[in-house]
Write a protein that holds these residues in place. Structure first.
Motif, mmCIF file in Angstrom:
data_model
loop_
_atom_site.group_PDB
_atom_site.id
_atom_site.type_symbol
_atom_site.label_atom_id
_atom_site.label_comp_id
_atom_site.label_asym_id
_atom_site.label_seq_id
_atom_site.Cartn_x
_atom_site.Cartn_y
_atom_site.Cartn_z
ATOM 1 N N GLN A 199 2.527 11.035 -3.277
ATOM 2 C CA GLN A 199 2.009 11.162 -4.629
ATOM 3 C C GLN A 199 0.572 10.658 -4.704
ATOM 4 N N HIS A 200 -0.313 11.515 -5.198
ATOM 5 C CA HIS A 200 -1.702 11.091 -5.371
ATOM 6 C C HIS A 200 -1.955 10.756 -6.820
ATOM 7 N N ILE A 201 -2.911 9.883 -7.062
ATOM 8 C CA ILE A 201 -3.163 9.471 -8.443
ATOM 9 C C ILE A 201 -4.650 9.533 -8.756
ATOM 10 N N GLU A 202 -4.941 9.463 -10.042
ATOM 11 C CA GLU A 202 -6.323 9.425 -10.519
ATOM 12 C C GLU A 202 -6.876 8.012 -10.374
ATOM 13 N N ASN A 203 -8.151 7.859 -10.179
ATOM 14 C CA ASN A 203 -8.824 6.555 -10.100
ATOM 15 C C ASN A 203 -8.083 5.541 -9.231
ATOM 16 N N PRO A 204 -7.855 5.881 -7.982
ATOM 17 C CA PRO A 204 -7.107 4.950 -7.134
ATOM 18 C C PRO A 204 -7.969 3.756 -6.740
ATOM 19 N N PRO B 45 -2.447 2.991 -6.731
ATOM 20 C CA PRO B 45 -2.864 2.575 -8.073
ATOM 21 C C PRO B 45 -3.252 1.100 -8.118
ATOM 22 N N ALA B 46 -4.256 0.775 -8.924
ATOM 23 C CA ALA B 46 -4.675 -0.616 -9.069
ATOM 24 C C ALA B 46 -3.593 -1.423 -9.763
ATOM 25 N N GLY B 47 -3.568 -2.715 -9.476
ATOM 26 C CA GLY B 47 -2.636 -3.613 -10.145
ATOM 27 C C GLY B 47 -1.206 -3.482 -9.687
ATOM 28 N N SER B 48 -1.009 -2.893 -8.503
ATOM 29 C CA SER B 48 0.375 -2.752 -8.058
ATOM 30 C C SER B 48 0.645 -3.585 -6.816
#
Ligand SMILES: Nc1ncnc2c1ncn2[C@@H]1O[C@H](COP(=O)(O)OP(=O)(O)O)[C@@H](O)[C@H]1O
Ligand SMILES: [Mg+2]
Lengths: 430, 262
Positions: free
Chosen positions: B3-8, B33-36
């Motif tokens: 899974q790819h995400i925005e603003n990684p 993802p940030a904060g994970s």
């Protein structure tokens, strides 16, 4: 004695110069050597110190005299070349690094010896003293040498102090150093250059062959005394200074005596003394603490015997019975009894030995540890109750109060051991 | 399942790494993802350490790149912290636990400056966070494996970074300490920091992490824990090496050069 006073009063400016020179080079060698030792590069240091010889000879051939600038440049060139060859060969072949280092060492040194023999056969008058570069002669240092070697040594010391924390983190944990953005490759280059320079500064006073010893031995000896880097550096420098100056003094008082071997003799004595007498890891310290432990065991056993007598409603035990209880240890038992009495653990009246209340509580503690450990082994380690005594005999002497509390807690403050004997506790303490 | 995400916070693009002739990571492409709190799972030799090292620039990639905070590593070094595997260093080094933790303050200090009182206080705070304050003066070789591990984590905390890569921080750590550390990592992610941890116990991984990366020389999965922790993906990760990749690696090894390097 006269020599000694003359030398160490430094009234002769030549002597002073020699001492300053050898001190600077001892300090720089010990400092570089400490990092070399910690980085486990002792072998590389050895290789470099042998590899500077051909450079010295080549410099001689080109310049035709003992001009220190030429000598230093030549020595630095072949010394640096050897480190380069070592890392290059180790990278591009499957050879083990120590194999490569040993081969490079012998090839460079071999070439050096060939060149030196060649030079000596030409019989050039100004060559006398070339062999000083093998075993060193501190007394042959003249003013011009001092400037060159002293300046180099000072440079080394300054650079090491400037990059102290960088080298520290790099030697301990290279990948971390790299991850915080330190330029590890450039620092490697700086350090390798320092290592070669440290060897080069010593070639005239100590000689090429023995410079490796002056690099590594001070740090190795100092490691017995401390486990902090700053103190390790300080001690290494101190040991190095002592041996450097003693070596120079011996060369001074016994003419024609080379300096290098004497420096190494003094260093070896320091290393041996450290090995035997160091307070941390020395043989003697270990022997003493072993002896202490054994007397503690003996003391504990006597207290236990007295406690068990009390458990059987006896007032105490006759001294003779106690002594007979430990056959072959008559003297030791008598001595231990005297010590126990002095500490106020026992009374020894008219041949009847009995526990005082302090002694009783100490004896209780030992018996308690023994029984707690027995219980722990049966409960937690599933060991049969008839197999636990042996182990408890040993552990009762070494379980600390902390561990005791932990045992008590995990066993939920038990009342009885696996053999239904009461686990004794002092009334006033829970 | 990747899974790819925005603003990684971490973006790895087609990363390929070999050691000499031996390819160990094939086309890893992921974003985090940030904060994970992220777990990296995979069998021994799967390339977990290599992935972290490649992102940290400690090994060279044959191709592909990685970006942190959408920037080159060198631009954001002050915001990134790396905890190597404990066995990668010689603990006989002459230093105390505090000395080691102080190393975490070095890159803020810069050249020539010595760590002072402020740095020492910070280091003590960090030791306290991992429950090691009482061992500050202890020689590091006298610490247990779990305590050494905690010293390493304290050093990372002293870096005051935003993004943490930790290689097997739970190796040799007892269960209660592991729980306490996870608790600490949770607090950090709650503050918006990202913590990426190499881990090898799949059962606890389900409970610990928000996001999982599963690796076995190639990327098997990268996504939210609930979605990737499936029987099928686990079998793919742990069910032996892909034989084609292994065979191809053998051919490259024998060929005497590495066609993957340019
Ligand atoms: N410095 C190295 N030189 C050569 N091969 C290496 C090196 N480091 C790791 N490898 C190899 O790369 C593969 C992946 O290693 P690694 O990333 O350490 O795996 P993991 O951390 O998942 O156990 C292994 O097969 C290992 O043998
Ligand atoms: Mg690994």
């Amino acid at each position: 004695m006269e020599d000694f006073l003359y030398f160490f009063s430094f009234q002769d400016p030549n002597v002073l110069m020699v001492v300053i020179g050898i001190s600077l080079l001892s300090i720089s060698a010990a400092m570089v050597g400490t990092f070399t030792f910690l980085d486990k590069k002792a072998l590389v240091g050895d290789a470099i110190s042998h590899a500077v010889l051909p450079g010295v000879c080549l410099a001689f051939m080109f310049s035709g005299n003992k001009n220190p600038y030429w000598i230093v440049s030549g020595a630095f060139f072949t010394g640096a070349l050897s480190t380069y060859v070592i890392s290059w060969v180790a990278r591009y072949t499957k050879l083990k690094e120590d194999t490569v280092i040993a081969s490079v060492l012998s090839i460079f040194f071999g070439v050096g010896i060939v060149l030196m023999t060649q030079l000596q056969q030409t019989g050039n008058a100004s060559l006398s003293g070339l062999d000083h570069f093998i075993f060193g002669n501190a007394i042959s240092i003249v003013r011009e040498d001092l400037w060159v070697y002293g300046a180099l040594a000072t440079c080394i010391i300054v650079v090491l102090l400037v990059f102290y924390k960088e080298f520290k983190v790099m030697v301990f944990n290279r990948s971390f150093a790299e991850s915080i953005g330190l330029p590890v490759k450039r620092l490697d280059f700086v350090f390798n250059s320092l290592m070669v320079l440290a060897v080069v500064t010593g070639i005239q006073a100590i000689g090429v062959v023995l410079m490796a010893a002056l690099l590594i031995t001070p740090a190795a000896a100092a490691k017995f005394w401390t486990d902090r880097l700053s103190r390790l550096l300080f001690l290494a420098v101190l040991f190095s200074l002592i041996s450097g100056i003693s070596g120079a003094y011996i060369s001074f008082s016994l003419p024609h005596m080379p300096t290098g071997p004497w420096v190494v003799v003094v260093l070896s004595i320091i290393a041996f003394l450290s090995f035997f007498f160091s307070t941390k890891k020395g043989i003697l310290t270990r022997w003493v603490s072993r002896r202490k432990y054994q007397s503690k065991i003996h003391r504990d056993h006597i207290l236990k015997a007295l406690y068990q007598a009390e458990e059987h409603d006896k007032k105490g035990l006759p001294q003779k019975d106690i002594v007979d209880n430990f056959p072959g240890k008559v003297v030791k038992t008598h001595r231990t009894l005297r010590q126990l009495k002095k500490k106020g653990y026992i009374t020894n009246d008219r041949e009847l030995v009995a526990l005082t209340s302090t002694g009783n509580s100490e004896a209780k503690r030992i018996v308690r540890l023994h029984r707690l450990w027995e219980l722990y082994m049966t409960e937690y380690m599933n060991i049969a109750p008839d197999h636990v005594h042996e182990s408890a005999e040993k552990f009762e002497h070494i379980i600390t109060p902390e561990l005791e509390r932990q045992l008590d807690k995990s066993l939920n403050f038990p009342k009885e051991d696996p053999h239904q004997s009461i686990i004794p506790r002092d009334q006033n303490k829970p | 399942m990747i899974q790819h995400i925005e603003n990684p916070v971490v973006e790895v693009h087609d990363l390929m790494v070999s050691y000499g002739q031996n390819p160990v990571l094939w086309n890893v492409d992921l974003s985090l993802p940030a904060g994970s709190l992220v777990g990296i799972l995979g069998p021994n030799g799967a390339g977990k350490s290599t992935l972290i090292k490649a992102i940290m620039g400690l090994v060279e990639a044959n191709s592909g790149y990685s970006k942190l905070f959408d920037q080159e590593l060198n631009q954001v070094r002050n915001k990134v912290s790396y905890v190597p595997q404990r066995e990668s260093v010689d603990w006989d080094f002459p230093a105390s636990a505090l000395d080691i933790v102080m190393m975490g303050t070095y890159h803020h200090l810069g050249l020539l400056k010595r760590p002072g009182k402020k740095e020492k206080e910070l280091a003590m705070d960090c030791l306290d966070k991992v429950n090691m304050k009482n061992f500050a003066g202890r020689q590091i070789s006298e610490l247990s494996g779990g305590q050494q591990q905690r010293v390493f984590i304290a050093r990372a905390l002293a870096q005051q970074a935003e993004l943490y890569f930790m290689d097997e921080p739970f190796a040799g750590v007892d269960m209660s300490t592991e729980k306490a550390l996870i608790e600490l990592f949770r607090e950090m992610t709650a503050e918006g920091k990202t913590v990426i941890v190499v881990h090898h116990d799949i059962y606890s991984a389900g409970k610990y992490f928000d996001w999982l990366i599963m690796l076995n020389m190639h990327l098997v999965a990268s996504g939210p824990t609930a979605e990737v922790l499936t029987e099928e993906l686990l079998t793919k990760t742990y069910g032996g090496k892909l034989s084609t990749l292994a065979d191809l690696g053998e051919i490259i090894k024998k060929s005497g050069f590495n066609p993957l390097k340019d």
